[in-house]
Design a protein around this motif. Structure first.
Motif, short mmCIF file in Angstrom:
data_model
loop_
_atom_site.label_atom_id
_atom_site.label_comp_id
_atom_site.label_asym_id
_atom_site.label_seq_id
_atom_site.Cartn_x
_atom_site.Cartn_y
_atom_site.Cartn_z
N THR A 126 39.62 34.08 42.09
CA THR A 126 39.07 33.67 40.81
C THR A 126 40.14 33.96 39.78
OG1 THR A 126 38.00 35.83 40.55
CG2 THR A 126 36.64 34.04 41.41
N ALA A 128 41.37 32.91 35.87
CA ALA A 128 40.96 32.27 34.62
C ALA A 128 41.80 31.05 34.24
CB ALA A 128 40.93 33.29 33.49
N TYR A 131 40.46 27.93 35.80
CA TYR A 131 39.24 27.44 35.17
C TYR A 131 39.56 26.68 33.89
CZ TYR A 131 36.64 30.27 38.49
OH TYR A 131 36.11 30.80 39.64
N ARG A 132 40.50 27.20 33.09
CA ARG A 132 40.89 26.50 31.86
C ARG A 132 41.47 25.12 32.19
NH1 ARG A 132 42.24 31.73 30.19
NH2 ARG A 132 44.38 31.58 30.96
N LEU A 136 37.24 24.15 31.36
CA LEU A 136 36.31 25.15 30.84
C LEU A 136 36.88 25.77 29.57
CD1 LEU A 136 35.32 26.93 34.17
CD2 LEU A 136 33.99 25.26 32.89
N ARG A 140 35.67 31.43 27.62
CA ARG A 140 34.68 31.71 28.67
C ARG A 140 35.31 31.85 30.05
NH1 ARG A 140 29.62 28.24 29.14
NH2 ARG A 140 29.36 29.85 30.69
N ALA A 141 36.58 31.49 30.19
CA ALA A 141 37.22 31.46 31.51
C ALA A 141 37.15 32.81 32.22
CB ALA A 141 38.66 30.98 31.39
N ARG A 143 35.01 35.18 31.70
CA ARG A 143 33.61 35.42 32.07
C ARG A 143 33.22 34.57 33.26
NH1 ARG A 143 30.95 34.82 27.24
NH2 ARG A 143 30.33 32.69 27.67
N GLU A 144 33.72 33.34 33.31
CA GLU A 144 33.45 32.46 34.45
C GLU A 144 33.97 33.08 35.75
OE1 GLU A 144 31.72 29.67 34.43
OE2 GLU A 144 31.50 29.50 32.26
N GLU A 147 31.62 35.77 36.70
CA GLU A 147 30.39 35.17 37.19
C GLU A 147 30.58 34.61 38.59
OE1 GLU A 147 29.08 32.33 34.28
OE2 GLU A 147 28.85 33.88 32.75
N ALA A 148 31.73 33.99 38.84
CA ALA A 148 32.00 33.45 40.18
C ALA A 148 32.01 34.57 41.21
CB ALA A 148 33.34 32.71 40.19
N ASN A 151 28.53 35.56 42.05
CA ASN A 151 27.70 34.52 42.63
C ASN A 151 27.43 34.81 44.11
OD1 ASN A 151 27.55 31.92 44.26
ND2 ASN A 151 27.13 31.18 42.20
#
Length: 190
Positions: A126, A128, A131-132, A136, A140-141, A143-144, A147-148, A151
């Motif tokens: 994971t 960031a 994700y950007r 995204l 929030r990246a 935090r994403e 969160e991943a 999950n």
């Protein structure tokens, strides 16, 4: 080494062909990696190699047979899986040889070092900036990524990816109760 150098070149060319940028591990992982990597010798060296190769091997075996995956990625995965199977067998054998006759303290050092490598390496799944790159919100990246990692599906997938490795290292005496908390943080052990 020649095989691994060829693999790096193959992955680099594939990324270039696909127009994908290279993403470096997070700065903290790079910094800690610089401190840990020179310590890898013997059993921990082969265990760390297996850590990367066996986890990726599980994902690549899935990718190479999945018609939904981009054809170049499937072909690169197929080539890498075929060549890495020999490396994985070699590393299994060398790890078992490297741990024979080691004192309890030396073996414990290798166990702990391997567990730290697992925890650091698996955090890169994971990242960031990736994700950007897919649109995204940059704020929030991070935090994403957290969160991943939380999950349940992601956690099950990581355990699945590491189950063969964890079983081998446990049987080989490289994972004991003392290392289990770090291995749980790596998500390779439930």
């Amino acid at each position: 080494m020649a095989d691994e150098t060829r693999h790096v070149a193959m992955f680099g060319r594939a990324l270039g062909t696909l127009g994908c940028p290279a993403y470096r591990p997070p700065a903290l992982v790079r910094h800690l990696g610089r401190a840990v990597l020179p310590q890898l010798r013997g059993a921990s060296l082969f265990a760390a190699a297996l850590l990367i190769e066996e986890v990726y091997d599980r994902f690549q075996r899935e990718a190479m047979g999945d018609e939904r995956v981009q054809p170049l990625v499937r072909q690169v995965s197929r080539l890498h899986v075929m060549e890495e199977s020999r490396h994985i067998r070699f590393a299994h054998s060398e790890l078992l040889d490297a741990r024979r006759g080691r004192s309890g303290a030396v073996l414990e050092f290798h166990r702990q070092l391997t567990a730290w490598c697992a925890m650091l390496a698996m955090t890169t799944y994971t990242n960031a900036p990736i994700y950007r790159a897919v649109g995204l919100d940059p704020r929030r990246a991070a935090r994403e990524a957290r969160e991943a990692r939380a999950n349940p599906h992601f956690r099950r997938t990581m355990r699945w990816a590491g189950e063969r490795l964890v079983a081998f290292l446990t049987d080989a005496g490289m994972i004991t109760a003392l290392q289990r908390p770090l291995w749980r943080r790596s998500l390779l052990l439930g």
